[in-house]
Design a protein around this motif. Sequence first.
Motif, short mmCIF file in Angstrom:
data_model
loop_
_atom_site.label_atom_id
_atom_site.label_comp_id
_atom_site.label_asym_id
_atom_site.label_seq_id
_atom_site.Cartn_x
_atom_site.Cartn_y
_atom_site.Cartn_z
N HIS A 35 0.81 -1.22 0.00
CA HIS A 35 0.00 0.00 0.00
C HIS A 35 0.84 1.27 0.00
O HIS A 35 0.30 2.37 -0.01
N GLN A 37 2.67 3.92 -1.76
CA GLN A 37 2.63 4.41 -3.13
C GLN A 37 4.00 4.95 -3.57
O GLN A 37 4.90 5.11 -2.76
N ASP A 39 4.73 7.84 -4.23
CA ASP A 39 5.04 9.10 -3.55
C ASP A 39 5.27 8.89 -2.05
O ASP A 39 5.34 9.85 -1.29
N CYS A 41 3.33 7.79 0.15
CA CYS A 41 2.15 7.94 1.00
C CYS A 41 1.42 6.61 1.06
O CYS A 41 1.52 5.79 0.14
N CYS A 42 0.70 6.41 2.14
CA CYS A 42 -0.06 5.17 2.31
C CYS A 42 -1.39 5.27 1.56
O CYS A 42 -2.16 6.20 1.79
N ALA A 43 -1.66 4.30 0.72
CA ALA A 43 -2.88 4.32 -0.09
C ALA A 43 -4.13 4.03 0.75
O ALA A 43 -5.24 4.31 0.31
N ILE A 44 -3.93 3.47 1.94
CA ILE A 44 -5.09 3.12 2.78
C ILE A 44 -5.03 3.86 4.12
O ILE A 44 -5.51 3.36 5.12
N HIS A 47 -8.26 4.06 5.78
CA HIS A 47 -9.05 2.82 5.72
C HIS A 47 -9.15 2.21 7.11
O HIS A 47 -8.15 2.12 7.84
N ARG A 50 -6.58 -0.44 8.05
CA ARG A 50 -5.15 -0.14 8.18
C ARG A 50 -4.71 -0.61 9.56
O ARG A 50 -5.37 -0.32 10.57
#
Length: 87
Positions: A35, A37, A39, A41-44, A47, A50
């Motif tokens: 997760h 990305q 960049d 950063c966390c995509a979730i 969420h 997480r």
Amino acid sequence: MECRENCGACCIVPSISSAIPGLPNGKVAGERCIHLQDDYCCAIFTHPERPLVCAGFKAEKLFCGSKQSDAFKILSDLEGIEVVPGI
Ligand code: SF4
Ligand code: SF4
């Protein structure tokens, strides 16, 4: 301290034993979380699944150092492995 942009060391170096969406057994040390990305950063991030351990990891100079390579070195030493940026 504030979490640094373009770092991601804590999403790569430490092992995570709790389930992560898509990774029911967590991840081993040195494995880039699926997760994280491009960049860093966390995509979730928001969420509900997480892992709590992710939310609980706060940026601290003791673990994060002053730059990305510091964090990789410090966290690697804690895990007893060698992981370098670029994964
Ligand atoms: S190691 Fe520290 S500075 Fe780097 S992403 Fe994680 S919390 Fe942020
Ligand atoms: S779920 Fe997000 S915060 Fe947790 S290790 Fe993966 S990328 Fe990092």
